[in-house]
Scaffold this active site. Structure first.
Site, short mmCIF file in Angstrom:
data_model
loop_
_atom_site.label_atom_id
_atom_site.label_comp_id
_atom_site.label_asym_id
_atom_site.label_seq_id
_atom_site.Cartn_x
_atom_site.Cartn_y
_atom_site.Cartn_z
N ILE A 159 0.83 -1.20 0.00
CA ILE A 159 0.00 0.00 0.00
C ILE A 159 0.87 1.25 0.00
O ILE A 159 1.77 1.39 0.83
CB ILE A 159 -0.93 0.02 1.23
CG1 ILE A 159 -1.83 -1.23 1.22
CG2 ILE A 159 -1.79 1.28 1.25
CD1 ILE A 159 -2.65 -1.38 2.48
N GLY A 189 8.84 3.87 2.34
CA GLY A 189 8.00 3.33 3.39
C GLY A 189 6.58 3.02 2.96
O GLY A 189 6.30 2.73 1.82
N SER A 190 5.64 3.06 3.89
CA SER A 190 4.23 2.80 3.72
C SER A 190 3.81 1.55 4.48
O SER A 190 4.24 1.36 5.60
CB SER A 190 3.82 2.73 2.26
OG SER A 190 2.43 2.95 2.18
N ARG A 191 3.02 0.64 3.84
CA ARG A 191 2.43 -0.45 4.61
C ARG A 191 2.25 -1.69 3.76
O ARG A 191 2.04 -1.61 2.55
CB ARG A 191 1.06 0.00 5.15
CG ARG A 191 0.57 -0.83 6.31
CD ARG A 191 -0.72 -0.26 6.84
NE ARG A 191 -1.90 -0.87 6.24
CZ ARG A 191 -3.11 -0.32 6.26
NH1 ARG A 191 -3.29 0.87 6.79
NH2 ARG A 191 -4.12 -0.94 5.72
#
Length: 232
Positions: A159, A189-191
């Site tokens: 995501i 980054g992120s998820r």
């Protein structure tokens, strides 16, 4: 031992995806330095940051088909039931979801949480909300990977977020993945969300630090003690 082996064993490896960016930062540093010396050092600081960003350390992965391993470095930000993205074709019933939030200082390489064959890879455009928000699972740009594992189908969703606007997935449909194998990355980054069948026992809690390729998120075994979190 060759010079190449010595360098590889002394320094943290850099992923090949970073080579063009590192080279670009270095060339820009040289150009800036030609214009004004202090700019060279500013450029070199950015070059070193880029090297750090694309680091790709080796990991010791548990080789056990009963285990689900973290696909990302970061913090466990969600453990609970959630309906998987429609493009995964996993139905409309809630599944166990474990989310790992990656910040800009995390290793950005994503690894397969299980051994299995990729059934599909689907990229969806979307927003770039804060990836820690729950609605980011459905509203943000994402890349969904469906894997047929020894214990059934699981979904792995990369995501994008506020800063991370570039998802990379170099694995394709019908590829065979080993547990812990690199399959992509998210820049800045992120998820990453992992969707598991209901019979998986979660072994992590919200706030816990996860290491890609090493931390056990869940397992299917029956003799491993009490779960950290019970999904009801």
């Amino acid at each position: 031992m060759s010079l190449t082996d010595t360098i590889r064993n002394t320094f943290v490896p850099i992923h090949r995806e970073g080579y063009p960016f590192i080279a670009g930062f270095f060339v820009v540093s040289l150009i800036l330095g030609w214009l004004w010396d202090p700019l060279f050092w500013i450029g070199m600081v950015l070059t070193v940051w880029c090297i750090y960003f694309y680091r790709d350390p080796e990991r010791v992965t548990p080789m056990d088909d009963d285990l689900v391993i973290s696909p990302a470095d970061g913090k466990v930000s969600f453990v609970g039931l959630a309906v998987p993205p429609a493009e995964l074709d996993l139905g409309y019933e809630p599944m166990t979801r474990v989310s790992v939030f990656m910040n800009v200082f995390s290793v950005h390489i994503n690894r397969s949480p299980v051994r299995g064959k990729i059934d599909k890879v689907v990229h969806r455009p979307g927003k770039f909300l804060n990836a820690e928000l729950d609605k980011a699972s459905t509203e943000n740009e994402r890349n969904s990977v469906l894997i047929e594992s020894p214990h059934g189908k699981i979904g792995v969703v990369q995501i994008a977020g506020l800063v991370a606007r570039r998802i990379v997935c170099w694995s394709n449909q019908d590829d065979e993945l080993s547990v812990g194998e690199r399959f992509g990355l998210i820049r800045f980054g992120s998820r990453v969300d992992v969707y598991l069948p209901s019979d998986a026992t979660v072994r992590v809690a919200v706030g816990q630090t996860a290491i890609a390729g090493e931390t056990v998120l869940a397992d299917y075994g029956t003799e491993r003690g009490e779960p950290v979190v019970r999904i009801a």
